[in-house]
Design an enzyme around this catalytic site. Structure first.
Site, PDB file in Angstrom:
ATOM      1  CE  LYS A 121      -2.149  -1.180   3.705  1.00 19.43           C
ATOM      2  NZ  LYS A 121      -1.920  -2.598   3.998  1.00 19.43           N
ATOM      3  CB  THR A 122       3.423   2.510   2.195  1.00 19.49           C
ATOM      4  OG1 THR A 122       2.850   2.064   3.367  1.00 19.49           O
ATOM      5  CG2 THR A 122       4.665   3.779   2.423  1.00 19.49           C
ATOM      6  CD  GLU A 165      -0.401   2.933   3.542  1.00 19.62           C
ATOM      7  OE1 GLU A 165      -0.047   2.065   4.409  1.00 19.62           O
ATOM      8  OE2 GLU A 165       0.598   3.813   3.153  1.00 19.62           O
TER       9      GLU A 165
END
Length: 462
Positions: A121-122, A165
């Site tokens: 995600k990051t 995110e």
């Protein structure tokens, strides 16, 4: 065209303001003109970055840190009910807002892209933030890690796109209403909140149901958990799949390693498109393709976005080079789930050639170690040698019988060269005794193992 302050957030107080998710929201609110205050257990570069924006940041938690005129108190799921500032908020009647509700309020009126999945995600959020900025789109963004400096995990931009995110760990991503949602993968994790894959799939289905009418879901065609989720959907949301699978809508034709970069070719709208990803590893190439598909779904021309993705050169703790000494490179990895550990070790193996890879691994959470310790151990077998620290508890209390020995036993059973080091302060000396010129050292885990990189570099011969 970005909106102003959400109602009730003119004077927010954040408990745990230094955390990755909390600090990003606080930063955007400060940039929008809010009078931001908060507290954290310890001082940090992130706290200093917030102070530079005009925020008041207290060190330690105490009832008197909460101002009487606070408009709300923002908390994460990690904040316990007996926190003195939370108790004081109840006494004063100050509304308590979960960080996911605060982030959702910041996205209101914009065109949100929400990036979800068990891993990646990051990185994917960062790729979108960097490439859209490179194109002059002036996005707002909230990321779970710093791009290149403390406090760079979030920005209030003047454009219409907001990239965020979306955290599934506590189901907080159910609060968002994205125009485009990305789901990178779906696996069992966060065992304190999810008892089964069925619960995980139900949670992701709820997230998909939050996509606004006319919006788009971008989802992996390669990960089985994501494919199963796609099969469960009712078809009411436009879905774009990506990956190496033959049936992917955005098909990855090749990923060619080029040292610490990759050349990626995809088939998009029936035509090939080749671009560069400036970080190593097949999994990062997949993240870049997800970002490309999401941007295209939002109307950003793929032919413009693809070359702009090369501007992303990494995020802190995602295979971040910390330095080199005595011919030894020290790299920091946030990987703490077996899938992430395997992906990062395979990426380093592809980039390192014949170099030895030495890992300093710190397990994160007792619950995760209990459920996935054996798989973590098997992942460490990909390294030439590893040392394993005690479990980093974070927000959890110890679980009887759950220690890092679960990982060490599994690693040895898989043929790994692995040793336990219970005293973290000994690690620089231990690694200095192991490392030889040409070796790569990975500090790996989601806890404070990241602090060891500079200490290892200092201990290596000059």
């Amino acid at each position: 065209m970005a909106p102003g302050l959400p109602p009730a957030m003119e004077r927010p107080h954040f408990i745990g303001i230094g955390g990755a998710g909390m600090s990003g929201i606080a930063k955007i609110l400060a940039q929008r003109g809010a009078k931001v205050a908060g507290s954290d257990a310890k001082d940090s570069a992130t706290a200093e970055a917030l102070r530079a924006l005009g925020a008041t940041v207290h060190v330690g938690h105490a009832a008197e840190h909460l101002a009487d005129d606070a408009s709300c108190v923002v908390v994460s799921s990690a904040i316990r009910d007996d926190n003195p500032e939370l108790v004081r908020a109840a006494e004063l009647g100050v509304p308590v807002v979960h960080r996911s509700d605060a982030l959702a309020a910041l996205m209101d009126g914009l065109r949100p892209i929400a990036v979800a999945g068990t891993h990646g995600k990051t990185t994917t959020t960062s790729m979108l933030a960097v490439s859209l900025t490179e194109l002059g789109r002036q996005p707002s963004y909230a990321i779970g890690g710093d791009l290149d400096a403390p406090g760079s995990n979030a920005l209030h931009g003047e454009g219409e796109i907001f990239v965020a995110e979306a955290d599934e760990s506590d189901r907080s991503f159910h609060k968002y209403a994205p125009e485009v949602a990305i789901i990178l993968n779906v696996e069992l994790d966060h065992h304190a909140n999810y008892a089964s894959m069925e619960e995980i799939h139900q949670s992701f289905e709820t997230f998909v149901g939050r996509i606004v009418p006319g919006g788009t879901l971008v989802i992996s065609a390669d990960h089985e958990g994501a494919r199963e989720l796609t099969r469960r959907l009712d078809g009411s949301v436009r879905t774009v799949t990506y990956g190496e699978a033959d049936d992917a809508d955005v098909r990855i034709l090749s990923v060619v390693p080029q040292g610490l970069r990759s050349e990626v070719t995809v088939e998009l709208d029936g035509a090939p498109l080749t671009f560069t990803v400036s970080v190593p590893g097949r999994h990062y190439a997949h993240n870049a393709v997800a970002a490309l598909a999401a941007g295209a779904a939002l109307g950003v021309p793929a032919a413009e976005l693809a070359p702009a993705l090369a501007a992303y050169t990494g995020v802190k703790r995602r295979l971040q080079l910390k330095g080199e000494a005595a011919g030894v490179q020290v790299i920091d990895s946030y990987a703490h789930h077996p899938t992430e550990m395997t992906a990062d070790l395979e990426a380093m193996r592809a980039a390192a050639g014949d170099a030895r890879i030495l890992v300093v691994f710190q397990p994160h959470l007792f619950s995760r170690t209990r459920e996935l310790g054996e798989e973590m151990g098997r992942s460490l077998a990909l390294a030439d040698a590893s040392v394993v620290l005690d479990v980093y508890p974070a927000r959890e209390d110890p679980i009887p019988g759950v220690t890092s020995e679960l990982i060490i036993d599994a690693a040895r059973a898989a043929g790994a060269d692995v040793a336990a080091v219970h005293d973290k302060a000994r690690i620089p000396e231990v690694i200095a005794g192991m490392a030889k010129p040409g070796d790569l050292v990975l500090t790996m885990g989601a806890g404070d193992v990241t602090d060891l990189g500079p200490l290892i570099l200092d201990r290596l011969p000059k």
